[in-house]
Design a protein around this motif. Structure first.
Motif, PDB file in Angstrom:
ATOM      1  N   TRP A  93      30.337  15.357  24.510  1.00 30.72           N
ATOM      2  CA  TRP A  93      30.102  16.053  23.247  1.00 30.72           C
ATOM      3  C   TRP A  93      30.162  15.107  22.059  1.00 30.72           C
ATOM      4  O   TRP A  93      29.387  15.215  21.153  1.00 30.72           O
ATOM      5  CB  TRP A  93      31.109  17.202  23.036  1.00 30.72           C
ATOM      6  N   VAL A 106      26.250  30.799  27.557  1.00 29.73           N
ATOM      7  CA  VAL A 106      26.995  29.575  27.265  1.00 29.73           C
ATOM      8  C   VAL A 106      28.116  29.856  26.275  1.00 29.73           C
ATOM      9  O   VAL A 106      29.141  29.193  26.265  1.00 29.73           O
ATOM     10  CB  VAL A 106      26.036  28.491  26.744  1.00 29.73           C
ATOM     11  N   LEU A 107      27.927  30.894  25.452  1.00 30.27           N
ATOM     12  CA  LEU A 107      28.964  31.223  24.483  1.00 30.27           C
ATOM     13  C   LEU A 107      29.971  32.157  25.152  1.00 30.27           C
ATOM     14  O   LEU A 107      29.602  33.139  25.790  1.00 30.27           O
ATOM     15  CB  LEU A 107      28.341  31.894  23.261  1.00 30.27           C
ATOM     16  N   GLN A 115      34.436  29.903  15.951  1.00 30.61           N
ATOM     17  CA  GLN A 115      35.669  29.417  16.568  1.00 30.61           C
ATOM     18  C   GLN A 115      35.365  28.474  17.727  1.00 30.61           C
ATOM     19  O   GLN A 115      36.017  27.456  17.925  1.00 30.61           O
ATOM     20  CB  GLN A 115      36.476  30.637  17.027  1.00 30.61           C
ATOM     21  N   GLN A 116      34.326  28.805  18.502  1.00 27.42           N
ATOM     22  CA  GLN A 116      34.008  27.999  19.674  1.00 27.42           C
ATOM     23  C   GLN A 116      33.480  26.625  19.285  1.00 27.42           C
ATOM     24  O   GLN A 116      33.621  25.662  20.032  1.00 27.42           O
ATOM     25  CB  GLN A 116      32.970  28.717  20.537  1.00 27.42           C
ATOM     26  N   ILE A 117      32.841  26.571  18.116  1.00 24.53           N
ATOM     27  CA  ILE A 117      32.335  25.275  17.671  1.00 24.53           C
ATOM     28  C   ILE A 117      33.467  24.470  17.048  1.00 24.53           C
ATOM     29  O   ILE A 117      33.613  23.275  17.289  1.00 24.53           O
ATOM     30  CB  ILE A 117      31.161  25.479  16.681  1.00 24.53           C
ATOM     31  N   GLU A 119      36.432  24.564  17.885  1.00 24.69           N
ATOM     32  CA  GLU A 119      37.214  24.074  19.017  1.00 24.69           C
ATOM     33  C   GLU A 119      36.752  22.682  19.451  1.00 24.69           C
ATOM     34  O   GLU A 119      37.571  21.784  19.662  1.00 24.69           O
ATOM     35  CB  GLU A 119      37.050  25.076  20.156  1.00 24.69           C
ATOM     36  N   ALA A 120      35.436  22.524  19.552  1.00 19.27           N
ATOM     37  CA  ALA A 120      34.900  21.225  19.955  1.00 19.27           C
ATOM     38  C   ALA A 120      35.180  20.176  18.884  1.00 19.27           C
ATOM     39  O   ALA A 120      35.584  19.053  19.185  1.00 19.27           O
ATOM     40  CB  ALA A 120      33.402  21.338  20.206  1.00 19.27           C
ATOM     41  N   MET A 170      26.153  24.064  18.110  1.00 19.76           N
ATOM     42  CA  MET A 170      27.343  23.619  18.820  1.00 19.76           C
ATOM     43  C   MET A 170      27.119  22.218  19.392  1.00 19.76           C
ATOM     44  O   MET A 170      27.996  21.363  19.312  1.00 19.76           O
ATOM     45  CB  MET A 170      27.678  24.609  19.928  1.00 19.76           C
TER      46      MET A 170
END
Lengths: 330, 372, 328
Positions: A93, A106-107, A115-117, A119-120, A170
């Protein structure tokens, strides 16, 4: 140390097999290619020809049954296949990101998309504070044409096209050097597909990011990429500048693949569907794997794997190249 | 919800109505009684009225908490007996359920994440054995091993009369206070967690544990100086074995289910994506795979809760733990019908509440349901 | 028939309606047999399936063996599971010996005889309960799915209620009100499970069948409601119903054992009663000293319960194709 003119990614003699109940399945055999900084590479071929396996190799996201038997994957001269799992994790990533094939799932359904982005971004320390990370996500959303307010929504509230954009946002979130897009638009309708494709291309050029675009759709690949590789039965059978390859394909498989799609240039000609099916990878035919379906096959094709023929950067693996300017080297 | 409660009350009423004879027959059958006294008794029980009127009266009484007088514990009203017994069942049931869910979920996700190996094999086998073991036999085995052979815990019952001789407080008083402190502790721990989450990165999450442990220490200290700490300890000692047994028989179901659910979730694209994002292995497992794998586990929590309610009835009878289950059993044996109806009403309400809790939990856990 | 048949006479014209129907039925049966054989293959391929089948067969043989033994080598006065008494033992319960391979119980009765005798009632109980469950659940599932709306809502509410009932506690209460014998027990468990969880699962299966083209075809062809439900929907529910029969057997045997253990059932002899007898005599806490009083019955309950449970799980892989492909 790293020269800007050196290729960003260099894959040498990569071979991968899966252990299955039917025996060893050779998903990738002796694949080599280079990718320059800021350029886009396309990988095309029918389903099951090893395109996705190549992508998974580059991310080193392989199932337990997979075995890398040979080859090197050099990112800025460093072989990522030799990295420890932890080093590889930090590289994922941050250096190489991926837009997955089935973007619909994928989400993670239980978290807000933003939030998921975040996180990365936090995992890789791209932004030091949470508000900065959130601000970054908002910027990315604008970049891919989404309303920044949507970061607070859940994936099920997104349409297919919106999800795909979010997934691209993302993938861009940690400023990767290389983004792999594995059939990113297959599940979408044609109009959305086209818009997203265009935006993807724009973003790639804008950020001077390298891109590997995997698709079975020749027209799309021709539109997006600078260099293209054609894969068949786990082998890279032809490679070269996109314009060269599609103008004068050397490998009969490339030619067959092109004639089974409507022409890119718009000229009218009958579509010819390719007879037969790709070979069983756990028991590939001897010689050139394409010979059972090839109109030009001769005895030598059935016995021995063809040598590489090339003209400049355009190369193919064929005994009887359709473009006679390609000749064996050495 | 209310409808189901209503149905349970109705069901119990008509079950009793349908059996041969009636409440009063116990007394009325006595041949020494003169007929006018018999009629008087019938009138007192309301048995001279038609069935539908009896039913309405019963309904009204139940709703207002008047469950009648227990025959066996005469003249204590049923509601009074239940008020004493219900908390004891709740403690047994809630502790065992919470612990078994936690352990089951934890082990389930661990064995699914690291497939193969002796650990997975051992836990799956022992889980399957515990899951299908004959509960009373297993409970007796626990008593035999831990109470008889090792002598770690008492054999059964709620308290030890020798310890309580000369105590100037009742068991209910001590137990009530124990419940209060446990409740206070849970609220305190949740508050700490919530505050930490609220202020995010400002405070490292490591401090949570000492704070919570400190709270626990304060409560324990308060009990130690209160003078009834020894009595409380006696109750706790009696609690350990039943709770452990109920936990052991109920965790396996959660574990096997979590494992299966995890194995399906692991194949999902978002788990692959989480790994591709370079998240640490543990974060991929806990935040993405296990978090989604939990959803079907929570759905079937209803079944495990009902299983645990039945289990607690069995456990209570084997351990002579004076909770609702044992009360029900004793009432059944002594044909103490008002108490039977009261106890089954409570058990029905408990299982209904379990349903509601699971529904609420699910809505909280799955955003896809939340917005519908 | 006036139109000439272009491809020669078809056999259907020559035969009468009855035999055509017969051939149709035969063709159906062949299909069922073929799917059964391939399904049976998958079932036996799994270790779980083989193991469970083995245990069930062993117990079935035991159930059959009891009347034979009683009629031949066992003298009823000594070996009757309820009224027998072994006079030649000094002390009851006696440990295993040649005469009594599993010893005697506190009342001087032969444990092996009790064990074998009870096996039969466990099978009768389990299978009766399972049949009641399946009959009710397939019917409820098919009807609820077919009619939808109010019928569906009613049965699903009912199912929710049935699931919310803790079965063992309810049975304990019922035992206070009625003398519960084997038949009533089977009936109650069957009803609870039939109107409860099993009905919900079969209904969702029936819903997926309801939208298949052949249902529409049957309706267009003028099939009545009952014709469609019984001829077209219910046969497709049966494999799944068979699966849930297995789970019902497990819960029936378990419930019987628990209630007998608590001494609430009106039965002559069962595994639960064997443990109950030992427990009321206080022998259970003797630990390993009186193992023959608890181990045979306790192990039998656990083994037979888990055998039916495992058989259900193995069948699940046959019936549920999603699971079958999961093995890789």
């Amino acid at each position: 140390m790293t020269d800007r003119r050196d290729p960003l990614l260099k894959v040498e003699g990569l071979s991968l097999s899966y252990q299955t109940r039917q025996g060893e399945l050779q998903a990738i055999r002796d694949v080599s290619f280079e990718l320059a900084r800021g350029s886009a590479l396309g990988l095309v071929g029918e389903s099951g020809c090893g395109k996705t396996s190549v992508a998974n190799c580059l991310m080193r996201l392989l199932p337990d049954s997979a075995r890398l038997s040979a080859g090197r994957v050099l990112l800025d001269g460093q072989d990522i296949l030799l990295l420890t799992e932890e080093e590889m994790r930090l590289l994922r990533w941050r250096r190489i990101s991926m837009v997955f094939q089935a973007a619909m799932n994928v989400l993670d359904p239980v978290y807000r998309v933003g939030q998921q982005i975040v996180e990365a971004i936090e995992t890789h320390g791209v932004e030091s504070t949470e508000p900065a990370a959130r601000e970054r996500v908002a910027r990315l959303f604008r970049l891919v044409g989404l309303d920044p307010k949507l970061t607070e929504h859940y994936p099920h509230e997104f349409s297919g096209g919106m999800r795909q954009r979010a997934v691209i946002a993302m993938a861009l979130s940690c400023d990767p050097d290389l983004m792999i897009a594995d059939e990113p638009t297959t599940a979408l309708d044609v109009i959305v597909q086209d818009r997203i494709l265009r935006e993807l291309k724009d973003i790639q050029q804008q950020l001077a990011m390298s891109l590997i675009y995997i698709s079975h759709d020749i027209a799309v690949v021709a539109e997006v990429t600078d260099v293209v590789g054609v894969m068949y039965a786990g082998r890279l059978v032809e490679m070269g500048d996109t314009a060269d390859v599609f103008r004068a394909p050397a490998h009969p498989y490339t030619a067959a693949l092109m004639s089974s799609f409507p022409s890119i240039s718009g000229e009218r000609r009958p579509l010819i569907s390719l007879p037969g099916e790709p070979p069983n990878l756990s028991d590939p035919p001897q010689g050139c794997p394409f010979h059972p379906r090839c109109a030009y096959a001769t005895d030598v094709c059935r016995v021995e794997y063809p040598p590489e023929v090339r003209a400049g950067s355009h190369r193919a693996a064929c005994w009887h190249p359709l473009d006679a300017t390609l000749v064996p080297q050495g | 919800m209310v409808l189901t409660l209503f149905l349970i009350i109705t069901l119990t009423f008509f079950l009793v109505e349908a059996q041969p004879g009636d409440y009063a027959s116990f007394y009325v059958l006595n041949p020494d009684l003169p007929p006018e006294v018999k009629d008087q008794i019938r009138a007192a029980f309301g048995l001279d009225r038609p069935v539908w009127q009896q039913y309405l009266i019963h309904l009204k009484n139940t709703v207002t908490g008047n469950l009648g007088v227990s025959f066996g514990n005469y003249p204590r009203p049923v509601i009074d007996v239940l008020a004493e017994r219900v908390p004891r069942t709740l403690v047994l049931f809630l502790t065992a359920t919470a612990v078994s869910f936690y352990i089951g979920f934890f082990l389930g996700k661990a064995i699914a994440w690291r497939r193969g190996g002796l650990f997975e094999y051992a836990t799956t086998i022992s889980g399957a054995v515990l899951f299908t073991a004959f509960t009373p036999a297993f409970a007796l085995m626990m008593i035999w091993v831990f109470a008889f052979k090792l002598g770690w815990f008492p054999v059964g019952k709620f308290l030890d009369p020798l310890v309580w001789r000369g105590a100037d407080v009742s068991a209910n008083y001590v137990f009530g206070n124990m419940l209060l402190s446990a409740g206070a502790f849970i609220v305190f721990a949740l508050l700490v967690m919530l505050l930490l989450k609220r202020f995010g990165r400002a405070v490292p999450s490591v401090v949570a544990l000492p704070i919570v442990l400190g709270g626990a220490a304060v409560i324990v200290a308060a009990w130690a100086i209160s003078g009834i700490g020894g009595l409380a300890l006696d109750i706790v000692k009696h609690m350990v074995l039943p709770v452990a047994t109920l936990t052991l028989i109920s965790f396996a179901g959660t574990m096997l289910l979590t494992r299966n659910s995890m194995l399906e979730t692991i194949r999902e694209d978002y788990v692959m994506a989480a790994r591709a994002k370079g998240l640490p292995d543990k974060q991929v497992r806990d935040r993405h795979a296990a978090r989604n794998a939990m959803l079907p586990v929570v759905t079937s929590l209803v079944y495990s809760l009902i299983f645990a309610i039945d289990g607690s009835v069995i456990i209570e009878s084997v351990f002579s733990w004076p909770g609702t289950g044992l009360t029900l059993l004793q009432a059944v044996r002594s044909e103490d019908l008002p108490l039977v109806m009261g106890a089954i009403l409570f058990i029905g309400v408990l299982s209904l509440l379990a349903h509601v809790v699971v529904d609420v939990l699910y809505v909280y856990l799955d955003p896809r349901i939340r917005y519908q | 028939m006036t139109t000439p048949e272009p491809f020669g006479p078809t056999p259907e014209i020559a035969v009468d309606a009855g035999s055509r129907r017969l051939r149709f039925v035969l063709a159906r049966l062949r299909l069922v047999w073929r799917s059964f054989r391939s399904g049976g293959g998958t079932f036996l391929e799994s270790q779980m399936g083989r193991l469970s089948l083995f245990i069930i067969i062993v117990y079935a043989l035991m159930a059959v063996a009891h009347p034979i033994l009683m009629a031949s080598v066992w003298d009823p006065a000594t070996y009757d599971p309820v009224t027998g008494y072994s006079f030649d033992q000094v002390e009851q319960p006696a440990p295993p010996s040649w005469k009594h391979p599993l010893g005697t119980d506190p009342l001087g009765r032969d444990v092996l005889s009790q064990l074998l005798y009870s096996t039969r009632s466990e099978f009768v109980l389990g299978i009766t309960a399972a049949l009641v469950t399946v009959t009710i659940a397939t019917f409820v599932g098919a009807v609820a799915a077919y009619y939808g709306r109010v019928v569906d809502a009613f049965f699903m509410r009912l199912a929710d209620l049935m699931i919310a009932l803790p079965a063992i506690s309810l049975l304990i209460v019922l035992s206070a009100l009625f003398p519960l014998n084997l038949f009533y027990l089977a009936l109650i468990i069957g009803v609870l499970s039939g109107f409860g969880g099993t009905a919900i699962i079969l209904k969702s299966q029936a819903l997926s069948i309801k939208v298949k083209p052949f249902i529409e075809a049957a309706r267009v062809a003028g099939g009545g409601h009952f014709h469609i439900i019984f001829v077209h929907i219910i046969p497709h529910l049966l494999p799944l119903a068979l699966l849930y029969m297995m789970f019902t057997v497990t819960s029936a045997i378990f419930a019987e054992a628990v209630l007998s253990f608590l001494g609430l059932l009106d039965l002559r002899m069962s595994w639960g009663i064997m443990i109950h007898t030992a427990n009321t005599g206080g022998y259970l806490l003797g630990g390993t000293r009186y193992w023959w009083l608890i181990v045979p019955a306790g192990a039998s309950i656990t083994l037979l319960c888990s055998a039916f449970y495992l058989a259900g799980r193995a069948l699940d892989e046959v019936v549920n194709p999603r699971l079958r492909q999961r093995n890789d």
